[in-house]
Design an enzyme around this catalytic site. Structure first.
Site, PDB file in Angstrom:
ATOM      1  N   PRO A 136      42.127  63.101  18.240  1.00  0.00           N
ATOM      2  CA  PRO A 136      42.305  62.263  19.434  1.00  0.00           C
ATOM      3  C   PRO A 136      43.566  61.394  19.358  1.00  0.00           C
ATOM      4  O   PRO A 136      44.240  61.200  20.364  1.00  0.00           O
ATOM      5  CB  PRO A 136      41.037  61.406  19.452  1.00  0.00           C
ATOM      6  CG  PRO A 136      40.013  62.232  18.740  1.00  0.00           C
ATOM      7  CD  PRO A 136      40.757  63.006  17.693  1.00  0.00           C
ATOM      8  N   GLY A 139      48.522  64.100  18.039  1.00  0.00           N
ATOM      9  CA  GLY A 139      48.826  65.387  18.678  1.00  0.00           C
ATOM     10  C   GLY A 139      50.179  65.853  18.201  1.00  0.00           C
ATOM     11  O   GLY A 139      50.302  66.554  17.184  1.00  0.00           O
ATOM     12  N   ILE A 165      40.109  71.543  20.538  1.00  0.00           N
ATOM     13  CA  ILE A 165      40.002  72.758  19.738  1.00  0.00           C
ATOM     14  C   ILE A 165      39.580  73.955  20.602  1.00  0.00           C
ATOM     15  O   ILE A 165      38.470  73.981  21.160  1.00  0.00           O
ATOM     16  CB  ILE A 165      39.019  72.546  18.556  1.00  0.00           C
ATOM     17  CG1 ILE A 165      39.501  71.365  17.697  1.00  0.00           C
ATOM     18  CG2 ILE A 165      38.884  73.816  17.729  1.00  0.00           C
ATOM     19  CD1 ILE A 165      40.958  71.433  17.236  1.00  0.00           C
ATOM     20  N   THR A 166      40.494  74.924  20.706  1.00  0.00           N
ATOM     21  CA  THR A 166      40.193  76.178  21.411  1.00  0.00           C
ATOM     22  C   THR A 166      39.082  76.896  20.636  1.00  0.00           C
ATOM     23  O   THR A 166      39.172  77.023  19.410  1.00  0.00           O
ATOM     24  CB  THR A 166      41.455  77.068  21.477  1.00  0.00           C
ATOM     25  OG1 THR A 166      42.467  76.333  22.172  1.00  0.00           O
ATOM     26  CG2 THR A 166      41.188  78.391  22.192  1.00  0.00           C
ATOM     27  N   ARG A 275      53.284  92.286  53.339  1.00  0.00           N
ATOM     28  CA  ARG A 275      53.197  91.213  54.347  1.00  0.00           C
ATOM     29  C   ARG A 275      54.375  91.315  55.320  1.00  0.00           C
ATOM     30  O   ARG A 275      55.534  91.392  54.888  1.00  0.00           O
ATOM     31  CB  ARG A 275      53.220  89.855  53.628  1.00  0.00           C
ATOM     32  CG  ARG A 275      53.369  88.660  54.532  1.00  0.00           C
ATOM     33  CD  ARG A 275      52.081  88.337  55.255  1.00  0.00           C
ATOM     34  NE  ARG A 275      52.181  87.102  56.011  1.00  0.00           N
ATOM     35  CZ  ARG A 275      51.249  86.697  56.867  1.00  0.00           C
ATOM     36  NH1 ARG A 275      50.146  87.413  57.033  1.00  0.00           N
ATOM     37  NH2 ARG A 275      51.396  85.571  57.517  1.00  0.00           N
ATOM     38  N   GLU A 370      50.332  74.119  21.080  1.00  0.00           N
ATOM     39  CA  GLU A 370      51.074  74.515  19.861  1.00  0.00           C
ATOM     40  C   GLU A 370      52.459  73.876  19.801  1.00  0.00           C
ATOM     41  O   GLU A 370      53.448  74.528  19.442  1.00  0.00           O
ATOM     42  CB  GLU A 370      51.104  76.043  19.726  1.00  0.00           C
ATOM     43  CG  GLU A 370      49.682  76.573  19.534  1.00  0.00           C
ATOM     44  CD  GLU A 370      49.583  77.976  19.003  1.00  0.00           C
ATOM     45  OE1 GLU A 370      50.524  78.462  18.352  1.00  0.00           O
ATOM     46  OE2 GLU A 370      48.518  78.591  19.221  1.00  0.00           O
TER      47      GLU A 370
HETATM   48  C1  LIG Z   1      43.951  73.765  26.433  1.00  0.00           C
HETATM   49  C2  LIG Z   1      44.410  73.225  25.109  1.00  0.00           C
HETATM   50  C3  LIG Z   1      44.090  73.920  23.948  1.00  0.00           C
HETATM   51  C4  LIG Z   1      44.465  73.408  22.698  1.00  0.00           C
HETATM   52  N1  LIG Z   1      44.089  74.075  21.560  1.00  0.00           N
HETATM   53  C5  LIG Z   1      44.302  73.498  20.345  1.00  0.00           C
HETATM   54  C6  LIG Z   1      43.761  74.090  19.148  1.00  0.00           C
HETATM   55  O1  LIG Z   1      43.123  75.144  19.189  1.00  0.00           O
HETATM   56  N2  LIG Z   1      43.964  73.463  17.961  1.00  0.00           N
HETATM   57  C7  LIG Z   1      44.660  72.286  17.881  1.00  0.00           C
HETATM   58  O2  LIG Z   1      44.792  71.769  16.773  1.00  0.00           O
HETATM   59  N3  LIG Z   1      45.185  71.700  18.998  1.00  0.00           N
HETATM   60  C8  LIG Z   1      45.022  72.272  20.221  1.00  0.00           C
HETATM   61  N4  LIG Z   1      45.532  71.692  21.365  1.00  0.00           N
HETATM   62  C9  LIG Z   1      46.240  70.428  21.252  1.00  0.00           C
HETATM   63  C10 LIG Z   1      47.725  70.535  21.565  1.00  0.00           C
HETATM   64  O3  LIG Z   1      48.384  71.163  20.506  1.00  0.00           O
HETATM   65  C11 LIG Z   1      48.212  69.102  21.839  1.00  0.00           C
HETATM   66  O4  LIG Z   1      47.700  68.723  23.103  1.00  0.00           O
HETATM   67  C12 LIG Z   1      49.721  68.989  21.808  1.00  0.00           C
HETATM   68  O5  LIG Z   1      50.202  69.198  20.517  1.00  0.00           O
HETATM   69  C13 LIG Z   1      50.190  67.624  22.313  1.00  0.00           C
HETATM   70  O6  LIG Z   1      49.490  66.582  21.713  1.00  0.00           O
HETATM   71  P1  LIG Z   1      48.846  65.426  22.624  1.00  0.00           P
HETATM   72  O7  LIG Z   1      48.052  66.096  23.686  1.00  0.00           O
HETATM   73  O8  LIG Z   1      48.141  64.476  21.728  1.00  0.00           O
HETATM   74  O9  LIG Z   1      50.077  64.730  23.339  1.00  0.00           O
HETATM   75  P2  LIG Z   1      51.028  63.582  22.718  1.00  0.00           P
HETATM   76  O10 LIG Z   1      51.480  63.968  21.375  1.00  0.00           O
HETATM   77  O11 LIG Z   1      50.351  62.270  22.883  1.00  0.00           O
HETATM   78  O12 LIG Z   1      52.270  63.685  23.709  1.00  0.00           O
HETATM   79  C14 LIG Z   1      52.255  63.111  25.021  1.00  0.00           C
HETATM   80  C15 LIG Z   1      53.644  63.349  25.619  1.00  0.00           C
HETATM   81  O13 LIG Z   1      54.643  62.711  24.798  1.00  0.00           O
HETATM   82  C16 LIG Z   1      55.635  63.653  24.406  1.00  0.00           C
HETATM   83  N5  LIG Z   1      56.123  63.318  23.068  1.00  0.00           N
HETATM   84  C17 LIG Z   1      55.395  63.019  21.967  1.00  0.00           C
HETATM   85  N6  LIG Z   1      56.194  62.770  20.928  1.00  0.00           N
HETATM   86  C18 LIG Z   1      57.470  62.956  21.366  1.00  0.00           C
HETATM   87  C19 LIG Z   1      58.776  62.863  20.765  1.00  0.00           C
HETATM   88  N7  LIG Z   1      58.926  62.562  19.481  1.00  0.00           N
HETATM   89  N8  LIG Z   1      59.857  63.112  21.546  1.00  0.00           N
HETATM   90  C20 LIG Z   1      59.724  63.432  22.860  1.00  0.00           C
HETATM   91  N9  LIG Z   1      58.531  63.529  23.475  1.00  0.00           N
HETATM   92  C21 LIG Z   1      57.412  63.295  22.739  1.00  0.00           C
HETATM   93  C22 LIG Z   1      54.920  64.997  24.445  1.00  0.00           C
HETATM   94  O14 LIG Z   1      55.841  66.070  24.585  1.00  0.00           O
HETATM   95  C23 LIG Z   1      54.034  64.822  25.672  1.00  0.00           C
HETATM   96  O15 LIG Z   1      54.783  65.081  26.825  1.00  0.00           O
HETATM   97  C24 LIG Z   1      45.196  72.207  22.623  1.00  0.00           C
HETATM   98  C25 LIG Z   1      45.537  71.524  23.801  1.00  0.00           C
HETATM   99  C26 LIG Z   1      45.152  72.017  25.035  1.00  0.00           C
HETATM  100  C27 LIG Z   1      45.506  71.241  26.280  1.00  0.00           C
END
Ligand SMILES: Cc1cc2nc3c(=O)[nH]c(=O)nc-3n(C[C@H](O)[C@H](O)[C@H](O)COP(=O)(O)OP(=O)(O)OC[C@H]3O[C@@H](n4cnc5c(N)ncnc54)[C@H](O)[C@@H]3O)c2cc1C
Length: 390
Positions: A136, A139, A165-166, A275, A370
């Site tokens: 949480p 990311g 987690i997918t 169309r 990813e």
């Molecule tokens: C449908 C789905 C399936 C997923 N499946 C998996 C899985 O199977 N296993 C797993 O481990 N994870 C999984 N994820 C997690 C996914 O990898 C993360 O959502 C992703 O890495 C982004 O992390 P966050 O959502 O916490 O966003 P954050 O890291 O909080 O980022 C929020 C925003 O800030 C930007 N940002 C953050 N840091 C920087 C920086 N240094 N410079 C510029 N911009 C930045 C990001 O690009 C984004 O736009 C999944 C996510 C989704 C939505």
């Protein structure tokens, strides 16, 4: 609206075996995946029986060694299989890609004993995997993860929450990255955790914009006990393993993105030639012809980019920079192409009567998973200019 069968993608495949494989996948896609895709995505149903069929057909372990049940296919072939599956339904293509990602740690870093014990079931025994890195509060900054694994005799006791987690809640095995040492990337270790381990549970699946058939859920580990024999690689090596897995996984996401984009283009072309407005097919208007030509060109460029990265990988050469470029370019392409496909269909494109709007919702997630596309740019820039100063 009359159907015009999409023209099959021109693929350069290295062997007859690879050509047979693509034919098999197209056949499975048309018979078992496409007919129910729209309805099941709408209902949020995961097609577990399709994954059983793919496993039985040898399609869940394609890029791994035959010694432990893999298909021993080069990445350039495996990725084109993923592209075909994702064009049929992203939940399936992405699911196979995530399963490969989850299997990677053991296949690349496990001991021979671990591989002999677990890999055959993972690669061809009907099991489904999950890759558990995100949390949480961590990311993009995955190295700050907090899930802890504490040594207790011959066991490890794992406690924490994994997010997004997918296959969370339905996976048979989970590759879990947990902290066993100090803060930062060197304090993380990888573990292979059974999906039915005592203390492991999943929250209700997230309610997502798209990809609704693929369950995405938090996974809670509450004192989950695993023997040291389920530790993958050395203590402290887990983050390096996780990143290495993602280099390959990103190529899978790139291929899935091109699959979704191709499906959207096929839909747009079929519609545009049928169309009629102003007494002619809308495909006669240069405004749309040029749009279709641009969509097709971007797709071919994306396919060429992911295949070039795959061929580097197949040759044993460094490919991490090119994998990040492929993920970035192909997923941005999918977003643009699917948005344009909705436009080509006009008002009908904005309805659930046609799959264009679903492709557009699905493309969005590929720019996030990813490693977001901002993170891909950071990876590419590090290869160009070195690490940022702190
Ligand atoms: C449908 C789905 C399936 C997923 N499946 C998996 C899985 O199977 N296993 C797993 O481990 N994870 C999984 N994820 C997690 C996914 O990898 C993360 O959502 C992703 O890495 C982004 O992390 P966050 O959502 O916490 O966003 P954050 O890291 O909080 O980022 C929020 C925003 O800030 C930007 N940002 C953050 N840091 C920087 C920086 N240094 N410079 C510029 N911009 C930045 C990001 O690009 C984004 O736009 C999944 C996510 C989704 C939505």
């Amino acid at each position: 609206m009359p159907d015009r069968a999409p023209q099959p993608v021109d693929r350069q495949l290295p062997t007859d075996e690879a050509r047979d494989l693509i034919s098999l996948v197209r056949d499975i896609a048309q018979r078992e995946i496409v007919p129910s895709a729209a309805e099941e995505e709408d209902a949020g149903r995961f097609p577990r029986e399709v994954f059983t069929l793919l496993s039985d057909s040898g399609l869940l372990g394609l890029p791994y060694d035959a010694e432990f049940g893999g298909g021993e296919q080069p990445y350039e072939v495996y990725l084109q299989v993923l592209e075909e599956l994702a064009a049929a339904r992203l939940t399936v293509g992405l699911g196979v890609s995530v399963h490969s990602l989850a299997s990677y740690a053991l296949a690349a870093y496990g001991t021979k004993e671990q591989q002999a014990e677990h890999l055959p079931a993972m690669l061809g025994g009907g099991l489904l995997g999950a890759y558990c890195l995100s949390e949480p509060a961590s990311g993009s900054d995955a190295a700050s993860l907090r899930t802890k694994a504490v040594r207790d005799g011959d066991d490890w006791v794992i406690t924490g929450t994994k997010a997004w987690i997918t296959h969370g809640g339905i996976a048979d095995f989970c590759t879990v990255m947990a902290r066993t040492g100090p803060d930062g990337p060197r304090g993380i270790t990888a573990f292979l955790v059974p999906g039915d381990a005592e203390g492991l549970s999943a929250a209700a699946p997230e309610k997502k914009m798209g990809l609704k058939g693929s369950p995405t859920a938090q996974v809670h580990l509450d004192g989950v006990r695993v023997p040291d024999a389920r530790r993958i690689g050395d203590e402290g090596q887990g983050f390096a393993i996780a990143l290495s897995a993602l280099d390959s996984g990103r190529l899978g996401i790139a291929a899935c993105a091109i699959g979704v984009a191709q499906a959207a283009l096929d839909e747009a072309v079929s519609y545009a030639v049928e169309r009629r407005q102003f007494g002619r097919p809308i495909a006669d208007f240069q405004g749309l012809r040029f749009m279709l030509a641009d969509m097709a060109t971007q797709i071919e460029a994306g396919r060429a980019l992911y295949l070039a990265a795959a061929r580097l990988r197949d040759a044993g050469l460094p490919f991490a920079k090119q994998a990040a470029m492929a993920k970035l370019h192909c997923t941005d392409t999918a977003m643009r192409v699917t948005t344009d496909a909705v436009q080509v269909l006009g008002g009908y494109g904005y309805t659930a009567d046609f799959p264009a709007e679903r492709y557009m919702r699905e493309a969005k997630v590929l720019q996030i998973v990813e490693g977001t596309n901002q993170i891909q740019r950071m990876v590419i820039a590090r290869h160009l200019a070195g690490p940022e100063e702190r």
